[in-house]
Design an enzyme around this catalytic site. Structure first.
Site, PDB file in Angstrom:
ATOM      1  N   SER A   1       0.807  -1.224   0.000  1.00 44.10           N
ATOM      2  CA  SER A   1       0.000   0.000   0.000  1.00 44.10           C
ATOM      3  C   SER A   1       0.839   1.272   0.000  1.00 44.10           C
ATOM      4  O   SER A   1       0.382   2.321  -0.450  1.00 44.10           O
ATOM      5  CB  SER A   1      -0.940   0.011   1.216  1.00 44.10           C
ATOM      6  OG  SER A   1      -0.195  -0.052   2.427  1.00 44.10           O
TER       7      SER A   1
ATOM      8  N   HIS B   1       0.544   5.868   6.265  1.00 47.53           N
ATOM      9  CA  HIS B   1       0.674   6.052   4.823  1.00 47.53           C
ATOM     10  C   HIS B   1       0.961   7.511   4.473  1.00 47.53           C
ATOM     11  O   HIS B   1       0.366   8.415   5.058  1.00 47.53           O
ATOM     12  CB  HIS B   1      -0.603   5.589   4.105  1.00 47.53           C
ATOM     13  CG  HIS B   1      -0.861   4.133   4.247  1.00 47.53           C
ATOM     14  ND1 HIS B   1      -1.576   3.603   5.313  1.00 47.53           N
ATOM     15  CD2 HIS B   1      -0.487   3.084   3.478  1.00 47.53           C
ATOM     16  CE1 HIS B   1      -1.637   2.286   5.172  1.00 47.53           C
ATOM     17  NE2 HIS B   1      -0.975   1.947   4.070  1.00 47.53           N
TER      18      HIS B   1
ATOM     19  N   ASP C   1      -3.976   7.913   9.484  1.00 47.45           N
ATOM     20  CA  ASP C   1      -3.566   6.665  10.151  1.00 47.45           C
ATOM     21  C   ASP C   1      -2.133   6.735  10.676  1.00 47.45           C
ATOM     22  O   ASP C   1      -1.687   5.838  11.393  1.00 47.45           O
ATOM     23  CB  ASP C   1      -3.742   5.463   9.220  1.00 47.45           C
ATOM     24  CG  ASP C   1      -2.896   5.541   7.950  1.00 47.45           C
ATOM     25  OD1 ASP C   1      -2.007   6.414   7.858  1.00 47.45           O
ATOM     26  OD2 ASP C   1      -3.129   4.720   7.037  1.00 47.45           O
TER      27      ASP C   1
ATOM     28  N   GLY D   1      -1.897  -4.209   1.311  1.00 43.92           N
ATOM     29  CA  GLY D   1      -2.037  -5.339   2.225  1.00 43.92           C
ATOM     30  C   GLY D   1      -1.091  -6.483   1.953  1.00 43.92           C
ATOM     31  O   GLY D   1      -1.058  -7.458   2.719  1.00 43.92           O
TER      32      GLY D   1
ATOM     33  N   ASN E   1       3.938  -4.967   5.820  1.00 45.29           N
ATOM     34  CA  ASN E   1       2.831  -5.766   6.352  1.00 45.29           C
ATOM     35  C   ASN E   1       3.324  -6.994   7.110  1.00 45.29           C
ATOM     36  O   ASN E   1       2.632  -7.471   8.015  1.00 45.29           O
ATOM     37  CB  ASN E   1       1.877  -6.160   5.222  1.00 45.29           C
ATOM     38  CG  ASN E   1       1.100  -4.962   4.720  1.00 45.29           C
ATOM     39  OD1 ASN E   1       0.437  -4.262   5.480  1.00 45.29           O
ATOM     40  ND2 ASN E   1       1.190  -4.695   3.418  1.00 45.29           N
TER      41      ASN E   1
END
Length: 198
Positions: free
Chosen positions: A22, A171, A168, A59, A87
């Site tokens: 991502s 990112h 978040d 992801g 991840n």
């Protein structure tokens, strides 16, 4: 007799694969603000006609990247940026498995004579120093492979900067992507210079 000479201007643009998650897929951003589009535009502004191949899946883990490498390469690529591992860290997966997956990816690309820029990642601090050190050691070891370009941390200068990340805190936002692209651009140009002539 007339000899036909192929013009360099007619040569196909080099194909640059971004095999990532991502962070390079532009999660949470309009397509035009994502890493791949911004990188292609930055390269074009520097006089590089490059086709950036979208191989980033939000992801994805290192295992996922390994499993879909052949699909991502498709009809062939000339260079690759490998941006995986975030991840694995978020899920607390075994760094030894991540090392095996990334090694397999790099071995495959090396066998195809595709130059690679490997960009690293740090594990989340909540997993403790032992895990963090083992996770970090994977990238530092792989970064010493002969002929490999290595960027130690994909989010260098962006992580822990709220003005450069989305809500978040993980990112990059559009400004963060621009910072990221500007920082990596010299290494990407070096990567493109290592493409072997057809």
């Amino acid at each position: 007799m007339v000899l036909a000479v192929a013009s360099p201007a007619l040569a196909a643009a080099p194909r640059l694969l971004i095999l990532g998650d991502s962070l390079s897929a532009g999660y949470g951003l309009p397509h035009s603000d994502g890493f791949e589009v911004q990188l292609q535009q930055a390269l074009k502004a520097r006089g590089h006609d490059v086709a950036v191949i979208d191989g980033a899946v939000s992801g994805d883990t290192s295992a996922g990247g390994r499993a879909r490498l052949d699909w991502a390469i498709g009809d062939g690529v000339d260079a690759a940026i490998v941006e995986l591992g975030a991840n694995d860290g978020l899920r607390g997966l075994d760094p030894k498995d991540m090392q095996a997956n990334l090694t397999a990816i790099l071995d495959d690309l090396a066998a195809r004579h595709i130059p690679v820029l490997l960009t690293g990642m740090y594990a989340p601090p909540n997993l403790g120093p032992d895990y963090q050190n083992a996770f970090r050691a994977v990238f530092d070891k792989l970064g010493r492979r002969p002929g490999l370009l290595y960027d130690p941390f994909f989010l260098d200068g962006i992580a822990m900067h709220p003005d450069l990340t989305q809500a978040d805190g993980l990112h990059p936002n559009a400004a963060g992507v621009k910072r990221e692209v500007a920082r990596l651009l010299p290494m990407v140009e070096q990567l493109l210079a290592e493409i072997h002539p057809a």
